[in-house]
Design a protein around this motif. Structure first.
Motif, PDB file in Angstrom:
ATOM      1  N   ASP A 150      28.926  49.771  35.212  1.00  0.00           N
ATOM      2  CA  ASP A 150      29.816  48.812  35.858  1.00  0.00           C
ATOM      3  C   ASP A 150      30.809  49.540  36.759  1.00  0.00           C
ATOM      4  O   ASP A 150      31.022  50.753  36.645  1.00  0.00           O
ATOM      5  CB  ASP A 150      30.573  48.051  34.765  1.00  0.00           C
ATOM      6  CG  ASP A 150      30.971  46.638  35.178  1.00  0.00           C
ATOM      7  OD1 ASP A 150      30.841  46.293  36.367  1.00  0.00           O
ATOM      8  OD2 ASP A 150      31.390  45.878  34.286  1.00  0.00           O
ATOM      9  N   GLN A 154      34.856  45.238  38.024  1.00  0.00           N
ATOM     10  CA  GLN A 154      33.633  44.429  37.967  1.00  0.00           C
ATOM     11  C   GLN A 154      33.268  43.835  39.325  1.00  0.00           C
ATOM     12  O   GLN A 154      33.057  42.643  39.481  1.00  0.00           O
ATOM     13  CB  GLN A 154      33.810  43.307  36.933  1.00  0.00           C
ATOM     14  CG  GLN A 154      34.123  43.848  35.553  1.00  0.00           C
ATOM     15  CD  GLN A 154      34.684  42.825  34.604  1.00  0.00           C
ATOM     16  OE1 GLN A 154      35.496  41.996  34.977  1.00  0.00           O
ATOM     17  NE2 GLN A 154      34.251  42.877  33.358  1.00  0.00           N
ATOM     18  N   ARG A 205      32.892  41.057  30.148  1.00  0.00           N
ATOM     19  CA  ARG A 205      31.465  41.347  30.020  1.00  0.00           C
ATOM     20  C   ARG A 205      30.935  40.837  28.672  1.00  0.00           C
ATOM     21  O   ARG A 205      29.787  40.385  28.579  1.00  0.00           O
ATOM     22  CB  ARG A 205      31.205  42.843  30.161  1.00  0.00           C
ATOM     23  CG  ARG A 205      31.428  43.387  31.579  1.00  0.00           C
ATOM     24  CD  ARG A 205      30.626  42.653  32.617  1.00  0.00           C
ATOM     25  NE  ARG A 205      30.700  43.293  33.936  1.00  0.00           N
ATOM     26  CZ  ARG A 205      30.310  42.715  35.056  1.00  0.00           C
ATOM     27  NH1 ARG A 205      29.833  41.466  35.036  1.00  0.00           N
ATOM     28  NH2 ARG A 205      30.384  43.352  36.203  1.00  0.00           N
TER      29      ARG A 205
END
Length: 236
Positions: A150, A154, A205
């Motif tokens: 990642d 994000q 996430r």
């Protein structure tokens, strides 16, 4: 298995995939963290050699939390380039760590050092297994599987692999807490709470797969497929 995580800066790996590394280490796998740059611009008061030395010690302390090995490449922070010297050093990182799985930055990352580290990691993967690509170390016998991690904030969508890190979120926080100078730097430049930011990103996430905390990755396609014998990332 041998797991290799390559970060551009001393805290990148802990922030973006530290939970996954903690899970592998807890399951008895060998984990190696390789850091490309020495973090030598992240201070408002210290000289570049002084802050680089501190960040090296902090990285050692972070690795010690999970029993990981550290490879310190020592390139200058903000001046990482995709050239022969850098690729050769990355090839030797592969050859030293002998990884089955590699985790690296996305080439679509916002930060130039992250992008370069991700591209060189991808470019060095196959040459590391080629005998006539000669360096100081012996070539790999098997080409490892590559995942990208990642980004901070994000910024990439469509990551296709999630790892539930709910049971190691506090271990990840301990890894990050070792980077005291970076916490101070981020507070100064961005007024950012380091650990709270990490927990927020992991919670976002996690919500994508219905767990408390997770990390997200993308499996990098390769032909022929590399290491089809391995379980998916994080299945330990």
């Amino acid at each position: 298995m041998n797991i290799l995580a390559i970060g551009a800066h001393p805290d990148d790996v802990d922030l973006l995939c530290g939970g996954t590394l903690a899970k592998y280490a807890r399951a008895g796998h060998r984990v190696t963290v390789a850091i490309a740059t020495n973090g030598d611009v992240g201070s408002t008061t210290l000289s570049r050699p002084e802050i680089a030395a501190i960040r090296h010690q902090e990285s050692l302390a972070a690795c010690e939390v999970i029993g990981a090995d550290l490879i310190w490449m020592g390139f200058e922070d903000e001046w990482l380039f995709n050239d022969r010297e850098t690729r050769t050093r990355f090839i030797d990182v592969y050859r030293q760590a002998r990884p089955d799985i590699v985790i690296a930055h996305s080439t679509g990352d916002y930060h130039p050092d992250h992008r370069v580290a991700g591209q060189v990691a991808a470019d060095a993967r196959i040459p590391a297994a080629v005998r006539l690509v000669e360096t100081s170390l012996a070539e790999l016998s098997v080409i490892p599987k590559l995942y990208t991690m990642d980004t901070v904030g994000q910024l990439e969508q469509g990551l296709d692999v999630h790892v539930d890190i709910s049971d190691v979120i506090d271990v990840k926080a301990d890894m990050l807490s070792a980077h005291v100078s970076q916490k101070d730097w981020l507070t100064h430049i961005f007024d950012m709470s380091y650990i709270e930011f990490m927990r927020g990103q992991a919670a976002t996430r996690g919500a994508e797969i219905g767990v408390a905390f997770a990390e997200a990755f993308r499996e990098v396609p390769a032909y022929p497929p590399s290491r089809p014998d391995l379980p998916p990332l994080g299945h330990v």
